[in-house]
Design a protein around this motif. Structure first.
Motif, PDB file in Angstrom:
ATOM      1  N   TYR A  99     127.270  -9.526 -38.837  1.00  0.00           N
ATOM      2  CA  TYR A  99     127.169 -10.123 -37.586  1.00  0.00           C
ATOM      3  C   TYR A  99     127.126 -11.895 -37.489  1.00  0.00           C
ATOM      4  O   TYR A  99     125.785 -12.071 -37.370  1.00  0.00           O
ATOM      5  N   LEU A 141     128.830 -13.439 -32.393  1.00  0.00           N
ATOM      6  CA  LEU A 141     128.603 -13.772 -31.799  1.00  0.00           C
ATOM      7  C   LEU A 141     129.452 -14.377 -30.221  1.00  0.00           C
ATOM      8  O   LEU A 141     128.786 -14.291 -29.334  1.00  0.00           O
ATOM      9  N   ALA A 199     119.630 -16.842 -34.609  1.00  0.00           N
ATOM     10  CA  ALA A 199     119.973 -15.036 -34.484  1.00  0.00           C
ATOM     11  C   ALA A 199     120.631 -14.770 -35.248  1.00  0.00           C
ATOM     12  O   ALA A 199     121.056 -14.093 -35.322  1.00  0.00           O
ATOM     13  N   ARG A 247     123.350  -1.743 -32.836  1.00  0.00           N
ATOM     14  CA  ARG A 247     124.209  -2.203 -31.696  1.00  0.00           C
ATOM     15  C   ARG A 247     123.716  -1.565 -30.275  1.00  0.00           C
ATOM     16  O   ARG A 247     124.225  -1.760 -29.937  1.00  0.00           O
ATOM     17  N   TYR A 301     118.272  -7.064 -33.116  1.00  0.00           N
ATOM     18  CA  TYR A 301     119.109  -7.192 -31.967  1.00  0.00           C
ATOM     19  C   TYR A 301     118.729  -5.673 -31.775  1.00  0.00           C
ATOM     20  O   TYR A 301     119.087  -5.577 -30.031  1.00  0.00           O
ATOM     21  N   SER A 345     118.790  -3.721 -28.021  1.00  0.00           N
ATOM     22  CA  SER A 345     119.724  -2.834 -27.351  1.00  0.00           C
ATOM     23  C   SER A 345     118.304  -1.892 -26.334  1.00  0.00           C
ATOM     24  O   SER A 345     118.171  -0.913 -25.427  1.00  0.00           O
ATOM     25  N   LEU A 385     119.132 -13.347 -28.618  1.00  0.00           N
ATOM     26  CA  LEU A 385     120.003 -12.139 -28.760  1.00  0.00           C
ATOM     27  C   LEU A 385     119.953 -11.219 -27.271  1.00  0.00           C
ATOM     28  O   LEU A 385     121.453 -11.172 -27.255  1.00  0.00           O
ATOM     29  N   ARG A 431     123.621 -10.333 -25.978  1.00  0.00           N
ATOM     30  CA  ARG A 431     124.350  -8.826 -25.774  1.00  0.00           C
ATOM     31  C   ARG A 431     124.275  -8.375 -24.666  1.00  0.00           C
ATOM     32  O   ARG A 431     125.084  -8.734 -23.703  1.00  0.00           O
TER      33      ARG A 431
END
Length: 321
Positions: free
Chosen positions: A130, A135, A170, A180, A211, A215, A253, A257
């Motif tokens: 990642y 990104l 990040a 994810r 990350y 989420s 992040l 996101r």
């Protein structure tokens, strides 16, 4: 949803028959069905090639199981048809449990944090990185899809430069397996003990451990109270000793996101004809603006202030009507 044509023969080959009923689709081309036969059940994943490839799901499920995490067991697979028969984790999700009462959901959120602490203890699996290129590509979905949808012409080179100025936060030299899509609709509460069962991890990468926290705690599909977010962040940081650098990574992040998701949800509406997704964007904008208020995001915040007026931050379908 109609089961795929090859499903009955596939199931019969592996000793299954009986009712095939739809469970869910998702934002991809994948669809899911429950197979009920002689007092047992399983989940049939339909991941049709060439749009989908179930091999990453199978590989990562095995890695998770090998490391003590509850991923569905794989009963059978036909890769040429994109059919996979999975362990059935039932219908009880963290989403509905949390919606029924945040206090009752608190132990499950705590368990979800503890799972991420445990995941952090393992080096990343054999996964793509990642990295900065990923990104950037993801963040770019915002200017590719949302901005045109609401009639904005923006400074695209400046957008990339602003993100490039913050992405050092990040990146990590000690990557972990990043699932994810670690959020309340993908966390099952399995069995009488309500252990956490994992779903939708086929896009896992090796990246920063913050990350998956984003989420979970900045959930695009349900409101997470800022008090709960702060308490769960504190729980994670206490367990891991994560300092202020980690907190900066969390917000960078988070912003990345959330910008990506606004772009994806717009694409799902514009390209794929899924009208539900733009209605979720106002929530994601609220998360994004909270992240942009953090000092680590100053370059990105300046870009948004110069390019995206507050009146054009919301549901792209409504704004373009």
């Amino acid at each position: 949803m109609t089961p795929p044509a090859g499903a009955p023969a596939f199931l019969a080959t592996h000793g299954w028959s009986g009712d095939i009923s739809p469970v869910a689709g998702d934002a991809s081309f994948r669809r899911y069905f429950r197979v009920a036969s002689a007092g047992r059940s399983a989940i049939l994943m339909d991941a049709p090639p060439p749009h989908e490839d179930p091999r990453p799901f199978i590989r990562i499920a095995q890695w998770l199981t090998d490391h003590g995490f509850a991923a569905p067991a794989i009963h059978a697979a036909d890769l040429s048809q994109g059919l996979v028969l999975l362990e059935d984790f039932g219908d009880v999700r963290l989403r509905e449990t949390a919606d029924a009462g945040e206090a009752a959901a608190l132990p499950h959120y705590a368990a979800a944090i503890d799972l991420l602490v445990a995941l952090r203890a393992h080096p990343a699996g054999d996964l793509p990185p990642y990295d900065r290129a990923v990104l950037h590509r993801e963040a770019g979905l915002f200017v590719d899809w949302y901005c045109p949808a609401v009639g904005l012409t923006v400074d695209e080179p400046g957008y990339r430069a602003a993100w490039d100025a913050v992405f050092d936060h990040a990146l990590t030299e000690s990557p972990v397996t990043v699932l994810r899509d670690y959020h309340a609709e993908n966390l099952m509460l399995v069995g009488a003990e309500r252990r956490l069962g994992l779903l939708d991890f086929q896009d896992a990468l090796a990246g920063h451990p913050a990350y998956d926290l984003v989420s979970l705690l900045q959930d695009a599909r349900r409101d997470v109270d800022p008090t709960l977010e702060a308490a769960m962040l504190a729980r994670y940081r206490t367990a891991t000793g994560a300092g202020d650098d980690f907190l900066a990574a969390y917000h960078v992040l988070g912003a990345q996101r959330n910008a990506k998701i606004i772009g994806i949800f717009t694409r799902l509406w514009k390209r794929d004809g899924k009208p539900r997704y733009p209605t979720l964007c106002p929530r994601v904008w609220r998360y994004l603006e909270r992240d942009l208020a953090q000092p680590a995001l100053a370059p990105v915040a300046r870009w948004f202030d110069a390019n995206v007026p507050p009146a054009l931050r919301g549901d792209p379908a409504a704004l373009s009507a």
